[in-house]
Design a protein around this motif. Structure first.
Motif, PDB file in Angstrom:
ATOM      1  N   ASP A 124      43.516 -26.702  15.004  1.00  0.00           N
ATOM      2  CA  ASP A 124      43.342 -25.636  15.988  1.00  0.00           C
ATOM      3  C   ASP A 124      44.262 -25.871  17.173  1.00  0.00           C
ATOM      4  O   ASP A 124      44.801 -26.970  17.372  1.00  0.00           O
ATOM      5  CB  ASP A 124      41.887 -25.583  16.466  1.00  0.00           C
ATOM      6  CG  ASP A 124      40.962 -25.019  15.407  1.00  0.00           C
ATOM      7  OD1 ASP A 124      41.464 -24.313  14.509  1.00  0.00           O
ATOM      8  OD2 ASP A 124      39.749 -25.288  15.462  1.00  0.00           O
ATOM      9  N   MET A 125      44.430 -24.839  17.998  1.00  0.00           N
ATOM     10  CA  MET A 125      45.273 -24.924  19.181  1.00  0.00           C
ATOM     11  C   MET A 125      44.670 -24.072  20.294  1.00  0.00           C
ATOM     12  O   MET A 125      43.865 -23.171  20.041  1.00  0.00           O
ATOM     13  CB  MET A 125      46.687 -24.451  18.862  1.00  0.00           C
ATOM     14  CG  MET A 125      46.756 -23.021  18.368  1.00  0.00           C
ATOM     15  SD  MET A 125      48.431 -22.540  17.841  1.00  0.00           S
ATOM     16  CE  MET A 125      49.281 -22.586  19.422  1.00  0.00           C
ATOM     17  N   LEU A 126      45.052 -24.383  21.514  1.00  0.00           N
ATOM     18  CA  LEU A 126      44.615 -23.601  22.667  1.00  0.00           C
ATOM     19  C   LEU A 126      45.725 -22.622  23.013  1.00  0.00           C
ATOM     20  O   LEU A 126      46.891 -22.998  23.150  1.00  0.00           O
ATOM     21  CB  LEU A 126      44.330 -24.509  23.861  1.00  0.00           C
ATOM     22  CG  LEU A 126      43.805 -23.812  25.121  1.00  0.00           C
ATOM     23  CD1 LEU A 126      42.405 -23.260  24.879  1.00  0.00           C
ATOM     24  CD2 LEU A 126      43.784 -24.782  26.302  1.00  0.00           C
ATOM     25  N   ALA A 127      45.372 -21.341  23.142  1.00  0.00           N
ATOM     26  CA  ALA A 127      46.383 -20.311  23.366  1.00  0.00           C
ATOM     27  C   ALA A 127      45.843 -19.226  24.283  1.00  0.00           C
ATOM     28  O   ALA A 127      44.636 -19.141  24.554  1.00  0.00           O
ATOM     29  CB  ALA A 127      46.838 -19.714  22.040  1.00  0.00           C
ATOM     30  N   ILE A 128      46.768 -18.396  24.763  1.00  0.00           N
ATOM     31  CA  ILE A 128      46.427 -17.261  25.622  1.00  0.00           C
ATOM     32  C   ILE A 128      46.909 -15.992  24.939  1.00  0.00           C
ATOM     33  O   ILE A 128      48.071 -15.894  24.547  1.00  0.00           O
ATOM     34  CB  ILE A 128      47.093 -17.365  27.004  1.00  0.00           C
ATOM     35  CG1 ILE A 128      46.680 -18.652  27.701  1.00  0.00           C
ATOM     36  CG2 ILE A 128      46.748 -16.158  27.862  1.00  0.00           C
ATOM     37  CD1 ILE A 128      47.399 -18.877  29.015  1.00  0.00           C
ATOM     38  N   ARG A 129      46.012 -15.024  24.786  1.00  0.00           N
ATOM     39  CA  ARG A 129      46.417 -13.717  24.283  1.00  0.00           C
ATOM     40  C   ARG A 129      46.996 -12.932  25.457  1.00  0.00           C
ATOM     41  O   ARG A 129      46.289 -12.569  26.384  1.00  0.00           O
ATOM     42  CB  ARG A 129      45.238 -12.983  23.664  1.00  0.00           C
ATOM     43  CG  ARG A 129      44.781 -13.595  22.337  1.00  0.00           C
ATOM     44  CD  ARG A 129      43.779 -12.706  21.640  1.00  0.00           C
ATOM     45  NE  ARG A 129      43.505 -13.171  20.289  1.00  0.00           N
ATOM     46  CZ  ARG A 129      42.495 -13.966  19.949  1.00  0.00           C
ATOM     47  NH1 ARG A 129      41.666 -14.395  20.889  1.00  0.00           N
ATOM     48  NH2 ARG A 129      42.327 -14.348  18.707  1.00  0.00           N
ATOM     49  N   ARG A 130      48.295 -12.676  25.390  1.00  0.00           N
ATOM     50  CA  ARG A 130      49.045 -12.165  26.540  1.00  0.00           C
ATOM     51  C   ARG A 130      48.465 -10.863  27.088  1.00  0.00           C
ATOM     52  O   ARG A 130      48.303 -10.700  28.300  1.00  0.00           O
ATOM     53  CB  ARG A 130      50.507 -11.945  26.131  1.00  0.00           C
ATOM     54  CG  ARG A 130      51.369 -11.325  27.208  1.00  0.00           C
ATOM     55  CD  ARG A 130      52.830 -11.421  26.841  1.00  0.00           C
ATOM     56  NE  ARG A 130      53.151 -10.716  25.615  1.00  0.00           N
ATOM     57  CZ  ARG A 130      53.487  -9.421  25.561  1.00  0.00           C
ATOM     58  NH1 ARG A 130      53.509  -8.723  26.681  1.00  0.00           N
ATOM     59  NH2 ARG A 130      53.773  -8.853  24.428  1.00  0.00           N
ATOM     60  N   HIS A 131      48.148  -9.930  26.210  1.00  0.00           N
ATOM     61  CA  HIS A 131      47.709  -8.614  26.675  1.00  0.00           C
ATOM     62  C   HIS A 131      46.303  -8.636  27.271  1.00  0.00           C
ATOM     63  O   HIS A 131      45.859  -7.646  27.849  1.00  0.00           O
ATOM     64  CB  HIS A 131      47.779  -7.603  25.530  1.00  0.00           C
ATOM     65  CG  HIS A 131      49.166  -7.382  25.023  1.00  0.00           C
ATOM     66  ND1 HIS A 131      50.171  -6.825  25.799  1.00  0.00           N
ATOM     67  CD2 HIS A 131      49.740  -7.684  23.822  1.00  0.00           C
ATOM     68  CE1 HIS A 131      51.290  -6.760  25.095  1.00  0.00           C
ATOM     69  NE2 HIS A 131      51.065  -7.284  23.899  1.00  0.00           N
ATOM     70  N   SER A 132      45.617  -9.750  27.136  1.00  0.00           N
ATOM     71  CA  SER A 132      44.275  -9.861  27.712  1.00  0.00           C
ATOM     72  C   SER A 132      44.296 -10.486  29.103  1.00  0.00           C
ATOM     73  O   SER A 132      43.246 -10.689  29.697  1.00  0.00           O
ATOM     74  CB  SER A 132      43.388 -10.712  26.787  1.00  0.00           C
ATOM     75  OG  SER A 132      43.310 -10.149  25.499  1.00  0.00           O
ATOM     76  N   ALA A 181      38.794 -29.461  19.989  1.00  0.00           N
ATOM     77  CA  ALA A 181      38.784 -28.027  19.723  1.00  0.00           C
ATOM     78  C   ALA A 181      37.409 -27.432  19.985  1.00  0.00           C
ATOM     79  O   ALA A 181      37.276 -26.362  20.607  1.00  0.00           O
ATOM     80  CB  ALA A 181      39.220 -27.759  18.281  1.00  0.00           C
ATOM     81  N   ASP A 182      36.358 -28.123  19.540  1.00  0.00           N
ATOM     82  CA  ASP A 182      34.996 -27.628  19.760  1.00  0.00           C
ATOM     83  C   ASP A 182      34.660 -27.613  21.256  1.00  0.00           C
ATOM     84  O   ASP A 182      34.049 -26.654  21.763  1.00  0.00           O
ATOM     85  CB  ASP A 182      33.997 -28.503  19.011  1.00  0.00           C
ATOM     86  CG  ASP A 182      34.161 -28.390  17.497  1.00  0.00           C
ATOM     87  OD1 ASP A 182      34.741 -27.390  17.037  1.00  0.00           O
ATOM     88  OD2 ASP A 182      33.721 -29.314  16.783  1.00  0.00           O
ATOM     89  N   ARG A 183      35.069 -28.665  21.969  1.00  0.00           N
ATOM     90  CA  ARG A 183      34.771 -28.733  23.401  1.00  0.00           C
ATOM     91  C   ARG A 183      35.486 -27.632  24.174  1.00  0.00           C
ATOM     92  O   ARG A 183      34.879 -26.939  24.995  1.00  0.00           O
ATOM     93  CB  ARG A 183      35.191 -30.106  23.944  1.00  0.00           C
ATOM     94  CG  ARG A 183      34.975 -30.268  25.452  1.00  0.00           C
ATOM     95  CD  ARG A 183      35.510 -31.598  25.938  1.00  0.00           C
ATOM     96  NE  ARG A 183      36.945 -31.728  25.711  1.00  0.00           N
ATOM     97  CZ  ARG A 183      37.868 -31.213  26.519  1.00  0.00           C
ATOM     98  NH1 ARG A 183      37.506 -30.505  27.583  1.00  0.00           N
ATOM     99  NH2 ARG A 183      39.153 -31.386  26.268  1.00  0.00           N
ATOM    100  N   LEU A 184      36.771 -27.445  23.888  1.00  0.00           N
ATOM    101  CA  LEU A 184      37.531 -26.430  24.601  1.00  0.00           C
ATOM    102  C   LEU A 184      37.078 -25.021  24.226  1.00  0.00           C
ATOM    103  O   LEU A 184      37.072 -24.118  25.081  1.00  0.00           O
ATOM    104  CB  LEU A 184      39.016 -26.594  24.310  1.00  0.00           C
ATOM    105  CG  LEU A 184      39.720 -27.743  25.028  1.00  0.00           C
ATOM    106  CD1 LEU A 184      41.145 -27.911  24.531  1.00  0.00           C
ATOM    107  CD2 LEU A 184      39.721 -27.495  26.542  1.00  0.00           C
ATOM    108  N   GLY A 193      41.273 -14.051  28.102  1.00  0.00           N
ATOM    109  CA  GLY A 193      42.487 -14.196  27.312  1.00  0.00           C
ATOM    110  C   GLY A 193      42.706 -15.559  26.707  1.00  0.00           C
ATOM    111  O   GLY A 193      43.579 -15.722  25.851  1.00  0.00           O
ATOM    112  N   VAL A 194      41.941 -16.568  27.112  1.00  0.00           N
ATOM    113  CA  VAL A 194      42.142 -17.931  26.626  1.00  0.00           C
ATOM    114  C   VAL A 194      41.216 -18.174  25.429  1.00  0.00           C
ATOM    115  O   VAL A 194      40.022 -17.854  25.491  1.00  0.00           O
ATOM    116  CB  VAL A 194      41.882 -18.972  27.728  1.00  0.00           C
ATOM    117  CG1 VAL A 194      42.133 -20.380  27.205  1.00  0.00           C
ATOM    118  CG2 VAL A 194      42.759 -18.695  28.930  1.00  0.00           C
ATOM    119  N   THR A 195      41.770 -18.741  24.377  1.00  0.00           N
ATOM    120  CA  THR A 195      40.981 -18.932  23.173  1.00  0.00           C
ATOM    121  C   THR A 195      41.471 -20.145  22.400  1.00  0.00           C
ATOM    122  O   THR A 195      42.599 -20.599  22.573  1.00  0.00           O
ATOM    123  CB  THR A 195      41.058 -17.684  22.264  1.00  0.00           C
ATOM    124  OG1 THR A 195      40.194 -17.856  21.141  1.00  0.00           O
ATOM    125  CG2 THR A 195      42.473 -17.468  21.766  1.00  0.00           C
TER     126      THR A 195
END
Length: 529
Positions: A124-132, A181-184, A193-195
């Motif tokens: 898994d990775m931490l990412a930002i959905r730009r349009h959100s 991943a579970d903690r974040l 927007g962060v997921t």
């Protein structure tokens, strides 16, 4: 001749038919019926194919096409002066994802996704959905992400701004262990927007209709590759390439700075290459040199890719190759360096020992600073060839091939002695006594001194401040007792500071001064110019 009406003639003929003739007529009737029925069924099937199922058949027919596939060029090898191979290529397995070929059915898509993630062990990775993410909350967003991840807020803001116009999804942390991943996932739930998403989902969301294969995982083992390839019918959108050339560095960390490494090309580099040549030599999945010889000799090492043309069916499976249309790749040029591999390793060990000894010598001094870095450059004075170039700490360039892990990268970046920087060429330092031979050559060439010129070293000189003779600055020699009278050869041998103070400023008159620059030797009132 007897004339008979037409109706009477048919009656007459029927009366004269034998039983066999009557049976034959019935058979013909049955056959004609079957023929008519067959043609009717065929016409109905044609109507169904052309009118009802035409869209489906068009989709299938579109898959039965001739497709062109690039053939990567073998990257040139890198040798030391004794022809020891320091960088080579090896054939590995690679898994690619083609988002445009993934199934549209949700259940089928989930099956492909789950099978690939499980087989390849995608994290898994931490990412930002730009349009959100609204524009005005960037700072607050960066602060909250920084609090949860420990990343610098400035780095997060810069990444958001750089990616805002081009990326649907902005990666923040690319590899998360399951516990992290579970903690974040829980802690960033309230941040807009962060997921936390899987690497598979990141690629799909970044460009759902991309028809160009995107590398999912490089250098996988043979068993995994065969498992995916054998189930290709059930994994649309996934391809396995068994002819991938992966860079391998045989020299170890001792050559990390000299060689550099290869990494995925960026969009900016793609655009720049297209502008410079008019015909882009790169594809989106290509690797380019990063640092060292790999980068400086990129145009020579990369070679020229080839292409092959293949027939594929509607499922994307290759049926055959059109060998007469194949264009073979051209391998990159090999590079032979002046570096001596054995000497490079010996110098590295010597410098490591010197750093260790320096720290041991001051281990009882609480005020002493740790010695953690050093540089050695060894050249052949006859021709200027570099025989060894060592910068410590160094790094293992093999870790960057195929993508370095987040933990390894963080370890390098957080090291206060900057192992990623080649201090021999990328840092600025006072030249120290290495400048003295150069000053000697310049002084002799400009006839400021000759081989018989002597200056006296008493360990220190006092240079008056311009315009204020009573004030002065003191400049010392490393040998505080003084070397006495020295000529140029002796001064180089002893590395005498005082001698070269004289060479560097003979009879110079500073601006606004009434007399030339001069100095006094302590205990001697005679000015020396």
């Amino acid at each position: 001749m007897e004339l008979v009406r037409f109706a009477d003639r048919r009656k007459y003929r029927n009366e004269e038919r034998s039983p066999d003739e009557v049976m034959l007529t019935r058979r013909m009737f049955v056959i004609k019926g079957l023929v008519v029925t067959g043609f009717g069924a065929l016409a109905g099937k044609l109507w169904q194919m052309q009118m009802v199922d035409s869209a489906d058949h068009q989709t299938r027919a579109a898959g039965n096409i001739v497709d062109d596939e690039p053939i990567p060029a073998p990257r040139g090898l890198i040798f030391d002066r004794a022809d020891e191979v320091l960088a080579e290529n090896r054939v590995t397995w690679q898994v690619k994802l083609i988002p445009a070929q993934l199934p549209s059915d949700e259940e089928e898509f989930e099956y492909v996704r789950d099978q690939v993630i499980q087989t390849l062990g995608l994290l898994d990775m931490l990412a930002i959905r730009r349009h959100s993410v609204p524009n005005e909350v960037n700072s607050d967003l960066a602060i909250r992400i920084s609090e949860e991840t420990g990343l610098a807020m400035e780095d997060i803001e810069e990444r958001i701004e750089m990616s805002r116009e081009v990326d649907n999804v902005i990666p923040i942390l690319t590899e998360l262990d399951p516990p992290d991943a579970d903690r974040l996932a829980e802690s960033v739930r309230s941040i807009p927007g962060v997921t936390v998403m899987n690497q598979f989902d990141y690629i799909v969301e970044s460009d759902p209709v991309a028809a160009t294969p995107i590398v999912l995982r490089q250098d996988i083992d043979r068993a995994t590759a065969l498992a995916l390839e054998s189930n290709k019918l059930y994994l649309p959108g996934i391809s396995v390439d068994g002819e991938t050339l992966t860079r391998r560095y045989l020299g170890g960390p001792e050559f990390g700075h000299i060689l550099g490494y290869v990494g995925p090309i960026t969009q900016e580099e793609m655009d720049a290459a297209d502008t410079l040549t008019g015909q882009n030599p790169y594809l989106p999945n290509d690797l380019v040199g990063r640092g060292g010889i790999e980068q400086s000799m990129e145009t020579h090492l990369r070679g020229r890719r080839g292409v092959r043309f293949v027939h594929t069916d509607a499922r994307g499976i290759t049926l055959n190759e059109l060998e007469d249309r194949r264009i073979d790749p051209r391998a990159g040029q090999n590079i032979h360096m002046t570096i001596d591999g054995r000497f490079q390793r010996a110098v590295t060990r010597a410098l490591e020992e010197g750093i260790r000894a320096a720290n041991e010598a001051t281990e009882d001094d609480d005020d002493a600073l740790e010695v953690g870095s050093g540089v050695v450059v060894a050249m052949d004075p006859r021709n200027g060839e570099v025989l060894a170039m060592v910068s410590l700490p160094n790094y293992d360039n093999q870790k960057f091939v195929g993508g370095i892990s987040q933990s390894d990268y963080d370890e390098m970046v957080d090291n206060p002695f900057n192992p990623l920087i080649n201090k021999a060429i990328s840092e600025s330092y006072p030249p120290g006594s290495t400048i003295k031979p150069m000053m000697s050559c310049i002084g002799l060439e400009e006839e400021v001194i000759d081989t018989g010129t002597q200056y006296r070293c008493a360990g220190m000189i006092d240079v008056p401040t311009v315009g204020y003779e009573s004030e002065h600055n003191s400049y010392v020699c490393w040998f505080r007792e003084g070397h006495g009278l020295l000529n140029v050869e002796e001064a180089i041998a002893e590395s005498c500071n005082i001698f070269f103070y004289n060479v560097g400023a003979p009879h110079q008159r500073p601006a606004g001064a009434d007399e030339a620059l001069h100095y006094f030797i302590p205990g001697d009132t005679t000015p020396y110019y």
